[in-house]
Scaffold this motif. Sequence first.
Motif, short mmCIF file in Angstrom:
data_model
loop_
_atom_site.label_atom_id
_atom_site.label_comp_id
_atom_site.label_asym_id
_atom_site.label_seq_id
_atom_site.Cartn_x
_atom_site.Cartn_y
_atom_site.Cartn_z
N CYS A 24 -42.33 8.55 -26.53
CA CYS A 24 -41.62 8.59 -25.26
C CYS A 24 -40.36 7.73 -25.30
O CYS A 24 -40.28 6.77 -26.06
N LYS A 25 -39.39 8.12 -24.47
CA LYS A 25 -38.14 7.36 -24.34
C LYS A 25 -37.52 7.69 -22.99
O LYS A 25 -37.45 8.85 -22.61
N ALA A 26 -37.04 6.69 -22.31
CA ALA A 26 -36.31 6.88 -21.07
C ALA A 26 -34.83 6.93 -21.44
O ALA A 26 -34.19 5.90 -21.62
N ALA A 27 -34.30 8.14 -21.59
CA ALA A 27 -32.89 8.31 -21.98
C ALA A 27 -32.01 8.20 -20.74
O ALA A 27 -32.33 8.73 -19.68
N SER A 28 -30.88 7.54 -20.90
CA SER A 28 -29.93 7.42 -19.79
C SER A 28 -29.14 8.73 -19.65
O SER A 28 -29.06 9.54 -20.58
N MET A 29 -28.53 8.91 -18.50
CA MET A 29 -27.70 10.11 -18.28
C MET A 29 -26.53 10.12 -19.25
O MET A 29 -26.12 11.19 -19.72
N GLU A 30 -26.00 8.96 -19.60
CA GLU A 30 -24.90 8.88 -20.56
C GLU A 30 -25.35 9.38 -21.93
O GLU A 30 -24.62 10.11 -22.61
N GLU A 31 -26.54 9.00 -22.33
CA GLU A 31 -27.07 9.44 -23.61
C GLU A 31 -27.30 10.96 -23.61
O GLU A 31 -26.97 11.64 -24.58
N VAL A 32 -27.83 11.48 -22.52
CA VAL A 32 -28.06 12.93 -22.40
C VAL A 32 -26.71 13.65 -22.41
O VAL A 32 -26.56 14.70 -23.06
N ALA A 33 -25.72 13.10 -21.76
CA ALA A 33 -24.38 13.72 -21.73
C ALA A 33 -23.78 13.76 -23.14
O ALA A 33 -23.12 14.74 -23.50
N LYS A 34 -24.00 12.71 -23.94
CA LYS A 34 -23.48 12.70 -25.32
C LYS A 34 -24.06 13.85 -26.14
O LYS A 34 -23.44 14.31 -27.09
N HIS A 35 -25.23 14.31 -25.76
CA HIS A 35 -25.88 15.43 -26.46
C HIS A 35 -25.66 16.75 -25.72
O HIS A 35 -26.45 17.69 -25.88
N ASN A 36 -24.59 16.80 -24.92
CA ASN A 36 -24.26 18.02 -24.16
C ASN A 36 -25.40 18.50 -23.29
O ASN A 36 -25.63 19.70 -23.14
N TYR A 37 -26.16 17.58 -22.75
CA TYR A 37 -27.26 17.85 -21.83
C TYR A 37 -28.39 18.67 -22.44
O TYR A 37 -29.17 19.30 -21.73
N VAL A 38 -28.47 18.66 -23.77
CA VAL A 38 -29.58 19.32 -24.45
C VAL A 38 -30.78 18.38 -24.34
O VAL A 38 -30.70 17.21 -24.68
N LEU A 39 -31.91 18.91 -23.87
CA LEU A 39 -33.06 18.06 -23.59
C LEU A 39 -34.18 18.18 -24.63
O LEU A 39 -35.33 17.88 -24.35
N THR A 40 -33.84 18.57 -25.84
CA THR A 40 -34.84 18.64 -26.90
C THR A 40 -35.39 17.23 -27.13
O THR A 40 -34.62 16.32 -27.46
N PRO A 41 -36.70 17.03 -26.97
CA PRO A 41 -37.25 15.68 -27.05
C PRO A 41 -36.93 14.93 -28.33
O PRO A 41 -36.67 13.73 -28.30
N GLY A 42 -36.92 15.62 -29.47
CA GLY A 42 -36.67 14.95 -30.73
C GLY A 42 -35.33 14.25 -30.80
O GLY A 42 -35.16 13.29 -31.55
N ARG A 43 -34.37 14.70 -30.03
CA ARG A 43 -33.06 14.05 -30.01
C ARG A 43 -33.15 12.63 -29.47
O ARG A 43 -32.34 11.78 -29.80
N TYR A 44 -34.11 12.39 -28.64
CA TYR A 44 -34.21 11.11 -27.96
C TYR A 44 -35.42 10.29 -28.43
O TYR A 44 -35.32 9.10 -28.67
N VAL A 45 -36.55 10.96 -28.56
CA VAL A 45 -37.78 10.26 -28.91
C VAL A 45 -37.81 9.89 -30.38
O VAL A 45 -38.26 8.82 -30.74
N GLY A 46 -37.32 10.79 -31.23
CA GLY A 46 -37.34 10.53 -32.67
C GLY A 46 -38.74 10.68 -33.24
O GLY A 46 -39.62 11.25 -32.63
N ALA A 47 -38.92 10.12 -34.41
CA ALA A 47 -40.22 10.19 -35.08
C ALA A 47 -40.87 8.82 -35.07
O ALA A 47 -40.19 7.80 -35.10
N GLY A 48 -42.18 8.83 -35.02
CA GLY A 48 -42.91 7.57 -35.07
C GLY A 48 -42.87 6.99 -36.47
O GLY A 48 -42.44 7.64 -37.43
#
Length: 90
Positions: A24-48
């Motif tokens: 899990c990760k609480a992504a900021s709106m700025e971070e989501v905007a940097k990814h063109n609002y793509v909400l694929t979890p792996g972009r933010y959560v990454g791998a354990g």
Amino acid sequence: MATAYHAWRGEPDAGAYADEPGFCKAASMEEVAKHNYVLTPGRYVGAGAAEEDGEPFEEKFDRLTAELRAQFVEERRLEKEIEARLEALE
């Protein structure tokens, strides 16, 4: 899982929220905007963190490849058996 969600929402009984790589990760709106609002979890959560099992890669690869080949052989055997039993029903 639910506890992380409730903690993220700030519910007092859930404890403190913390990002957890691979979960899990609480992504900021700025971070989501940097990814063109793509909400694929792996972009933010990454791998354990990967657990090291002490088995060298080459040995593990060879072992797993051999297991897979054995499973393919068993699959073919079972497929033939199923086909024979289906033919017997006709």
